[in-house]
Design a protein around this motif. Structure first.
Motif, PDB file in Angstrom:
ATOM      1  N   GLY A  13       1.170  -0.772   0.139  1.00  0.00           N
ATOM      2  CA  GLY A  13       0.545  -0.081  -0.301  1.00  0.00           C
ATOM      3  C   GLY A  13       1.144   0.804  -0.060  1.00  0.00           C
ATOM      4  O   GLY A  13       1.105   1.387  -1.236  1.00  0.00           O
ATOM      5  N   VAL A  14       1.145   1.948   1.089  1.00  0.00           N
ATOM      6  CA  VAL A  14       2.148   3.099   0.909  1.00  0.00           C
ATOM      7  C   VAL A  14       3.385   2.602   2.283  1.00  0.00           C
ATOM      8  O   VAL A  14       4.259   3.048   0.919  1.00  0.00           O
ATOM      9  CB  VAL A  14       1.339   3.761   2.263  1.00  0.00           C
ATOM     10  N   VAL A  15       3.557   1.637   3.452  1.00  0.00           N
ATOM     11  CA  VAL A  15       4.766   1.594   3.567  1.00  0.00           C
ATOM     12  C   VAL A  15       5.747   0.795   2.575  1.00  0.00           C
ATOM     13  O   VAL A  15       6.912   1.343   2.291  1.00  0.00           O
ATOM     14  CB  VAL A  15       4.811   0.725   4.879  1.00  0.00           C
ATOM     15  N   ALA A  16       5.325   0.195   2.214  1.00  0.00           N
ATOM     16  CA  ALA A  16       6.068  -1.082   1.080  1.00  0.00           C
ATOM     17  C   ALA A  16       6.233  -0.486  -0.359  1.00  0.00           C
ATOM     18  O   ALA A  16       6.173  -1.595  -1.279  1.00  0.00           O
ATOM     19  CB  ALA A  16       5.609  -2.663   1.550  1.00  0.00           C
ATOM     20  N   THR A  61       6.868   0.035  -3.869  1.00  0.00           N
ATOM     21  CA  THR A  61       7.635   0.177  -4.829  1.00  0.00           C
ATOM     22  C   THR A  61       7.401   0.607  -5.745  1.00  0.00           C
ATOM     23  O   THR A  61       7.168   1.307  -5.988  1.00  0.00           O
ATOM     24  CB  THR A  61       8.140  -1.641  -5.014  1.00  0.00           C
ATOM     25  N   ALA A  62       9.138   0.269  -6.558  1.00  0.00           N
ATOM     26  CA  ALA A  62       8.661   1.966  -7.463  1.00  0.00           C
ATOM     27  C   ALA A  62       7.608   1.815  -9.105  1.00  0.00           C
ATOM     28  O   ALA A  62       7.371   2.562  -9.190  1.00  0.00           O
ATOM     29  CB  ALA A  62      10.598   2.082  -7.894  1.00  0.00           C
ATOM     30  N   PRO A  63       7.637  -0.062  -9.057  1.00  0.00           N
ATOM     31  CA  PRO A  63       6.875  -0.209  -9.917  1.00  0.00           C
ATOM     32  C   PRO A  63       5.317   0.883 -10.380  1.00  0.00           C
ATOM     33  O   PRO A  63       4.591   1.271 -10.746  1.00  0.00           O
ATOM     34  CB  PRO A  63       6.913  -1.494 -10.467  1.00  0.00           C
ATOM     35  N   VAL A  64       5.527   0.148  -8.267  1.00  0.00           N
ATOM     36  CA  VAL A  64       4.038   0.611  -8.000  1.00  0.00           C
ATOM     37  C   VAL A  64       3.959   1.876  -8.278  1.00  0.00           C
ATOM     38  O   VAL A  64       3.164   2.618  -8.403  1.00  0.00           O
ATOM     39  CB  VAL A  64       3.355  -0.242  -6.644  1.00  0.00           C
ATOM     40  N   PHE A  65       5.197   2.930  -7.899  1.00  0.00           N
ATOM     41  CA  PHE A  65       4.660   3.966  -7.419  1.00  0.00           C
ATOM     42  C   PHE A  65       4.403   4.801  -8.811  1.00  0.00           C
ATOM     43  O   PHE A  65       4.146   6.147  -9.185  1.00  0.00           O
ATOM     44  CB  PHE A  65       6.133   4.394  -6.791  1.00  0.00           C
ATOM     45  N   LEU A  66       5.276   4.365 -10.061  1.00  0.00           N
ATOM     46  CA  LEU A  66       4.902   4.389 -11.298  1.00  0.00           C
ATOM     47  C   LEU A  66       3.501   4.685 -11.900  1.00  0.00           C
ATOM     48  O   LEU A  66       3.357   5.852 -12.072  1.00  0.00           O
ATOM     49  CB  LEU A  66       6.354   3.584 -12.143  1.00  0.00           C
TER      50      LEU A  66
END
Length: 278
Positions: A222-225, A227-232
Motif C-alpha cells: 500500500g503505502v509503507v512497502a 515499490t518503484a513500479p507501483v509508484f510509477l
C-alpha cells in the motif's frame, strides 16, 4: 570460402547486429528525449522533436512541485531486490552444488521439478498469497516481497547455477577436501571464485526480475512497502496521462537496472557463455 567472402559475411553480420542494436535502443532514446520536453510538446502528434528542453518532468517526479516523494518507493525496491537476490544466491549455490558435483540420483528430474514451478501463472497464486498475507498481518510489508521474490527467482537461479558449477573441476574440490576443508569453506573459497561469472550473471537476472515485478507489489503493498513500479503506475490518473512526467519517472526507475547491467556486462556475457565452448 575465400577470405573476401568471409570478410563480407562478417561485415553483413556486424551491420545486422548494429541495426538490431539501434532498433532496441530507439524506444529508450525516445523516452529520454520526451522526458526533457514539456507536457504540451510531449503530447503533440507527431512528436515535437524540436521543442524546448526542460527539467519539469524530473522536478515533478522528485516531488519538488509538491507531489509525493519517490525515495521511499525507490528504497523499498532496492531493499526487496538486493535482499531477495542475496537470499537466492545463498540458497541456490549449495543446491546447484549438490545437483552438479555431488552424486544425486535423477538430478535431471530435480531440475525439471524446479523449472516446473515457473510454469504456474503468477496470477493463479495471487489470491492464496493475499489471504495468507492478510491472515498473518503481512500486508504492506516489504519482507513479504523479499520472501516472494526469493521463492520466485530460486528455481531459475538453481537451474542456471547448476550449469555453471558443472564446469568447476572436480579435482580442485577433491584437493580441498584432502586438505580438510569443510563444505562451507569449499563453497566460499573454491567453488564461488571459479564460478564467479555465472554467479554474477544469475545475481543480475534475479535483481532485474525483482526490480521489475509489479503484480504482487501492486496487490500486496500500500503505502509503507510501495515499490518503484507501483509508484510509477500512480502517474496514470483519471485526469489523463502526463507523458513527459511518466517518461522521466520511467527513465529514473530504469537507471539502477541499466547501471547494474552495464557494470556487470562482462561477467554477464562470460557467465551466460560458460560451458558453451569446451
Amino acid at each position: 570460402m575465400s577470405s573476401i567472402a568471409v570478410k563480407r559475411k562478417g561485415l553483413g553480420l556486424g551491420l545486422v547486429a548494429w541495426l538490431l542494436g539501434i532498433v532496441f535502443f530507439l524506444p529508450i532514446a525516445w523516452m529520454a528525449l520526451t522526458s526533457f520536453h514539456s507536457e504540451t510538446d510531449a503530447a503533440t502528434n507527431p512528436p515535437s522533436f524540436g521543442g524546448a528542453l526542460t527539467l519539469d518532468g524530473y522536478r515533478e517526479f522528485f516531488g519538488t512541485g509538491g507531489g509525493a516523494s519517490p525515495w521511499p518507493a525507490l528504497i523499498n525496491s532496492t531493499v526487496a531486490s538486493l535482499a531477495s537476490t542475496l537470499f537466492v544466491l545463498l540458497l541456490a549455490l549449495p543446491a546447484a552444488y549438490a545437483l552438479s558435483i555431488r552424486p544425486v540420483k535423477k538430478w535431471t528430474d530435480v531440475l525439471f521439478f524446479f523449472l516446473s514451478t515457473k510454469m504456474l501463472p503468477v496470477v493463479a497464486g495471487l489470491l492464496p498469497i493475499y489471504l495468507f498475507a492478510k491472515n498473518t498481518d503481512m500486508l504492506d510489508n516489504i519482507w513479504l516481497l523479499v520472501i516472494l521474490y526469493t521463492s520466485m527467482n530460486l528455481p531459475i537461479a538453481v537451474w542456471m547455477m547448476q550449469s555453471f558449477l558443472a564446469e568447476v573441476p572436480v579435482a580442485v574440490i577433491e584437493a580441498a577436501r584432502v586438505d580438510g576443508a569443510r563444505l562451507p569453506t569449499i563453497l566460499a573459497r573454491v567453488v564461488a571464485p571459479i564460478a564467479l561469472p555465472g554467479i554474477a550473471a544469475t545475481a543480475l537476472i534475479c535483481f532485474i526480475f525483482s526490480w521489475n515485478e509489479l503484480l504482487f507489489a501492486r496487490v500486496l503493498t500500500g503505502v509503507v512497502a510501495e515499490t518503484a513500479p507501483v509508484f510509477l503506475t500512480g502517474f496514470i490518473t483519471s485526469q489523463g496521462l502526463f507523458l513527459a512526467k511518466v517518461c522521466a519517472a520511467s527513465l529514473v526507475i530504469s537507471l539502477p537496472v541499466l547501471a547494474a547491467g552495464f557494470a556487470a556486462q562482462d561477467k554477464l556475457v562470460q557467465g551466460l557463455s560458460l560451458g558453451a565452448v569446451k
